[in-house]
Structure formats: C-alpha cells, structure tokens
Design an enzyme around this catalytic site. Structure first.
Site, PDB file in Angstrom:
ATOM      1  N   SER A 115       0.832  -1.206   0.000  1.00  0.00           N
ATOM      2  CA  SER A 115       0.000   0.000   0.000  1.00  0.00           C
ATOM      3  C   SER A 115       0.863   1.251   0.000  1.00  0.00           C
ATOM      4  O   SER A 115       2.007   1.231   0.469  1.00  0.00           O
ATOM      5  CB  SER A 115      -0.881   0.012   1.263  1.00  0.00           C
ATOM      6  OG  SER A 115      -1.550   1.257   1.396  1.00  0.00           O
ATOM      7  N   TYR A 172      -2.205  -1.187  10.513  1.00  0.00           N
ATOM      8  CA  TYR A 172      -2.306  -1.524   9.091  1.00  0.00           C
ATOM      9  C   TYR A 172      -1.063  -1.058   8.328  1.00  0.00           C
ATOM     10  O   TYR A 172      -0.435  -1.828   7.587  1.00  0.00           O
ATOM     11  CB  TYR A 172      -3.563  -0.873   8.510  1.00  0.00           C
ATOM     12  CG  TYR A 172      -3.718  -1.024   7.012  1.00  0.00           C
ATOM     13  CD1 TYR A 172      -4.263  -2.177   6.465  1.00  0.00           C
ATOM     14  CD2 TYR A 172      -3.321   0.001   6.144  1.00  0.00           C
ATOM     15  CE1 TYR A 172      -4.411  -2.319   5.084  1.00  0.00           C
ATOM     16  CE2 TYR A 172      -3.460  -0.131   4.763  1.00  0.00           C
ATOM     17  CZ  TYR A 172      -4.008  -1.289   4.247  1.00  0.00           C
ATOM     18  OH  TYR A 172      -4.153  -1.428   2.884  1.00  0.00           O
TER      19      TYR A 172
HETATM   20  P1  NAD Z   1     -11.561  -5.915   0.169  1.00  0.00           P
HETATM   21  O1  NAD Z   1     -12.190  -5.829   1.490  1.00  0.00           O
HETATM   22  O2  NAD Z   1     -12.446  -6.016  -1.008  1.00  0.00           O
HETATM   23  O3  NAD Z   1     -10.546  -7.124   0.102  1.00  0.00           O
HETATM   24  C1  NAD Z   1      -9.839  -7.581   1.219  1.00  0.00           C
HETATM   25  C2  NAD Z   1     -10.104  -9.058   1.341  1.00  0.00           C
HETATM   26  O4  NAD Z   1      -9.235  -9.583   2.336  1.00  0.00           O
HETATM   27  C3  NAD Z   1     -11.508  -9.410   1.806  1.00  0.00           C
HETATM   28  O5  NAD Z   1     -12.387  -9.552   0.737  1.00  0.00           O
HETATM   29  C4  NAD Z   1     -11.294 -10.719   2.522  1.00  0.00           C
HETATM   30  O6  NAD Z   1     -11.631 -11.807   1.690  1.00  0.00           O
HETATM   31  C5  NAD Z   1      -9.811 -10.763   2.787  1.00  0.00           C
HETATM   32  N1  NAD Z   1      -9.585 -10.947   4.216  1.00  0.00           N
HETATM   33  C6  NAD Z   1      -9.600 -10.027   5.199  1.00  0.00           C
HETATM   34  N2  NAD Z   1      -9.401 -10.630   6.382  1.00  0.00           N
HETATM   35  C7  NAD Z   1      -9.258 -11.957   6.120  1.00  0.00           C
HETATM   36  C8  NAD Z   1      -9.030 -13.090   6.918  1.00  0.00           C
HETATM   37  N3  NAD Z   1      -8.880 -13.009   8.252  1.00  0.00           N
HETATM   38  N4  NAD Z   1      -8.974 -14.309   6.319  1.00  0.00           N
HETATM   39  C9  NAD Z   1      -9.119 -14.417   4.975  1.00  0.00           C
HETATM   40  N5  NAD Z   1      -9.318 -13.382   4.177  1.00  0.00           N
HETATM   41  C10 NAD Z   1      -9.382 -12.160   4.745  1.00  0.00           C
HETATM   42  O7  NAD Z   1     -10.612  -4.644   0.026  1.00  0.00           O
HETATM   43  P2  NAD Z   1      -9.450  -4.244  -1.018  1.00  0.00           P
HETATM   44  O8  NAD Z   1      -9.302  -2.790  -0.871  1.00  0.00           O
HETATM   45  O9  NAD Z   1      -9.700  -4.818  -2.336  1.00  0.00           O
HETATM   46  O10 NAD Z   1      -8.162  -4.910  -0.374  1.00  0.00           O
HETATM   47  C11 NAD Z   1      -7.311  -5.797  -1.064  1.00  0.00           C
HETATM   48  C12 NAD Z   1      -5.853  -5.515  -0.685  1.00  0.00           C
HETATM   49  O11 NAD Z   1      -5.485  -4.246  -1.197  1.00  0.00           O
HETATM   50  C13 NAD Z   1      -5.619  -5.469   0.823  1.00  0.00           C
HETATM   51  O12 NAD Z   1      -4.383  -6.113   1.123  1.00  0.00           O
HETATM   52  C14 NAD Z   1      -5.486  -3.983   1.083  1.00  0.00           C
HETATM   53  O13 NAD Z   1      -4.677  -3.729   2.202  1.00  0.00           O
HETATM   54  C15 NAD Z   1      -4.837  -3.527  -0.194  1.00  0.00           C
HETATM   55  N6  NAD Z   1      -4.954  -2.080  -0.423  1.00  0.00           N
HETATM   56  C16 NAD Z   1      -6.184  -1.524  -0.634  1.00  0.00           C
HETATM   57  C17 NAD Z   1      -6.255  -0.150  -0.841  1.00  0.00           C
HETATM   58  C18 NAD Z   1      -7.564   0.530  -1.078  1.00  0.00           C
HETATM   59  O14 NAD Z   1      -7.594   1.775  -1.124  1.00  0.00           O
HETATM   60  N7  NAD Z   1      -8.660  -0.161  -1.248  1.00  0.00           N
HETATM   61  C19 NAD Z   1      -5.097   0.635  -0.825  1.00  0.00           C
HETATM   62  C20 NAD Z   1      -3.891   0.014  -0.604  1.00  0.00           C
HETATM   63  C21 NAD Z   1      -3.823  -1.333  -0.410  1.00  0.00           C
END
Ligand code: NAD
Ligand code: MG
Length: 303
Positions: free
Chosen positions: A195, A208
């Site tokens: 991130s 985080y």
């Molecule tokens: P999202 O909530 O759609 O996806 C995250 C997924 O992580 C969930 O759908 C879930 O299936 C999984 N998860 C969470 N806890 C879990 C657990 N205990 N066991 C199994 N699975 C688990 O959100 P997203 O934004 O698509 O996130 C995906 C990745 O991208 C993450 O690593 C997040 O940190 C990273 N990210 C997102 C952003 C953003 O702005 N959305 C920015 C930087 C990084």
C-alpha cells in the site's frame, strides 16, 4: 458505473482523469469484512471493462481476498487472460465470491472456492496445497487479503485489533508463501498487495500501515531468495481505491465523501485499474522484473 465508462476497457485510449467520475460516496457502514454487493456506489471490478489478451494462458493461480475489491478484479482479469483461479476469502463473503466464480467460469476457466480465515495458521498453511491439488499445480500466488481498521488514538487501539491485523496481513503471508514455494516451478510468480501506507502512513492506520511496510520488506527479501530458482516475487502498492474495505471501518466515516480526492488525478481508483499491474507482474512479459513494487495510486508520494 456510468454508461459512458461501461464502454471503455483497459485498452481504450481515454483521459484517465475523467475515465471515472470523481467519487463522493455517501457515509455508510458495513460490519467487517463487508460485501461488495452492498457497496454504494458500486466499484468497477472489470465485469464489463477488462479485456483479456491471453497473457496468462494455462496458468494456475491462488488469489487471497479474491471475493471483492482489488482481489476480485485480479481474479476476473486473470481468468480472462487464460488462468484457472483458486479463491481465498472469509466464509462470510460467500455471496461476493459466487459472483466472481461465475465470472471466472463465464471466461471458460476453472474456479476453486477455498473459504477460510487467514488468521488461522492451519488454514493459511494449507491453502497452497489445496489450491495445487484442485488446480493440478500452482504457478502464481497473489497474497492480496488484508484488513484495515481505522483508530484515531493509540490509547484506543485494542491489542486484539493490532494482533489480528498482523496475523491476517503479514503472518499469513509468511505461511502462504512458505507453503506455496514447494509447488512453484521456475517461471512462477508471487505478487503481494502492499500500500501507499507503507511509505506515507496515515496516523489513524498505525497497525495496518506497519504491516504494509513489513510486506514491502518481506517482498524484497524473499524475492532475492527465490530469484535464482526462477520464481519472481513483486508487489503492487495501491493508493486510494474504492472498495468495501473503506466502508467497513477502514476509514473514519467523515472521510468517505472526499475519499481519494487528494491524489494528483483528484479521484479514487477503481479495482479494475489495479488489475493490469498484477497481470503484468504475473505474466512472462515481466520476466526481468523482480523485488519491485509497482505503484498504482493516481499520483501520490512514491519513493
Ligand atoms: P476488500 O475488502 O475487497 O478485500 C480484502 C479481502 O481480504 C476481503 O475480501 C477478505 O476476503 C480478505 N480478508 C480479510 N481478512 C481476512 C481473513 N482473516 N482471512 C481471509 N481473508 C481475509 O478490500 P481491497 O481494498 O480490495 O483490499 C485488497 C488488498 O489491497 C488489501 O491487502 C489492502 O490492504 C490492499 N490495499 C487496498 C487499498 C484501497 O484503497 N482499497 C489501498 C492500498 C492497499
Ligand atoms: Mg471481501
């Protein structure tokens, strides 16, 4: 998604600033982990906008957090590029996963559902074996699952929260990677979701952001170990991307209406805009790219 944007795919020449309207999401809340189904407005995960070119023909991929957001967009893109996909997600996210599975199958690829909780060491360590068994091998891993809970003051940060954030975001990445390596033939790839928070942490995301910095470091270290074996490890560092993570306590509620407007392009990203970076780092096109973090953030502080 608007009508005009639905005509665009990731290969269409267009103005990136206006490719999507600036989001101003209403204040909303879902209990963690939340469902894409109920996200308002809905995000573009590529359902009508990702066009595959056969860049992952015959590949066998495990993607964690593949039910929603960025992971769903990556799963849809991988399938349209020719890969079979095993999906990790929490059991509570079954409804979201079903939609992604049907899109993978509509692309003519195999989808394998492997629900479970990554903070459970046994599940995390068993995931690659189960994926390899069901897919008949494994040559791509996307460590994408993550949890993000905003807490303004360290005094209010319960130990259970930061322990679970570390267990899910980084401990599980060690376990999945460790268990995956014996399956991975030369040419395989691992892509980790880190991130912008790894470089430019928000004060309310102490636990985080710390895990994301750890993921960057882990990526560069394990990439060095595995490069001589022909296994490439890289990372993608998203900026603000409109996903359900943000409305299930990932952001303070008051921040939602302006979400993502502080980047140079002035708008939040959509999950489908992340997918090509994961496809590139997984495909043979990136054969000389290793230990790298690809920033996909609409223009923000990057090292
Ligand atoms: P999202 O909530 O759609 O996806 C995250 C997924 O992580 C969930 O759908 C879930 O299936 C999984 N998860 C969470 N806890 C879990 C657990 N205990 N066991 C199994 N699975 C688990 O959100 P997203 O934004 O698509 O996130 C995906 C990745 O991208 C993450 O690593 C997040 O940190 C990273 N990210 C997102 C952003 C953003 O702005 N959305 C920015 C930087 C990084
Ligand atoms: Mg989800």
């Amino acid at each position: 998604m608007t009508e005009s944007s639905s005509a665009l795919d990731q290969l269409t020449f267009s103005d990136p600033v206006t490719r999507y309207p600036t989001l101003s999401p209403p204040k909303q809340h879902q209990a963690e982990p939340g469902l894409d189904r109920d996200l308002e407005p809905s995000a573009d995960r590529g359902e009508q906008t990702y066009r595959g070119l056969g860049r992952l023909e015959g590949r066998k991929a495990l993607i964690t957090g593949a039910d929603s957001g960025i992971g769903a967009a990556v799963a849809i893109a991988f399938a349209r590029e020719g890969a079979d996909v095993a999906l990790g997600y929490l059991p509570a996210e079954g409804d979201d996963a079903k939609v992604v599975i049907s899109l993978i199958e509509a692309a003519g690829r195999k989808a394998v559902a492997l629900p479970g909780d990554l903070s459970d060491p046994e599940y995390a360590s068993s995931l690659p074996d189960r994926a390899a068994e069901e897919l008949g091998g494994l040559d791509a891993v996307v460590n994408n699952a993550g949890r993000q809970i905003a807490v303004e003051d360290i005094a209010d940060l319960p130990p259970e929260q930061w322990e679970d954030t570390f267990a899910t975001n980084i401990h599980a990445m060690f376990r999945v990677t460790q268990a995956a390596v014996p399956h991975l033939p030369p040419g395989s790839t691992i892509v980790n979701s880190t991130s912008i928070q790894a470089y430019d942490p928000s004060a309310h995301l102490l636990d985080y952001a710390s895990t994301k910095a750890a993921i960057n470091n882990f990526t560069k270290g394990v990439a060095q170990q595995l490069a001589p074996k022909g296994i490439r490890v890289n990372a993608v560092a998203p900026g603000p991307v409109w996903t359900v993570l943000q409305v299930s306590d990932g952001q303070p509620k008051d921040a939602l209406p302006e979400f993502g407007q502080d980047v140079w392009m002035g708008r939040a990203g959509h999950p489908v805009e992340l997918a090509p970076a994961y496809v590139f780092l997984t495909s043979a096109e990136s054969s000389y790219v290793v230990g790298e973090t690809l920033h996909v953030n609409g223009g923000k502080t990057s090292p």
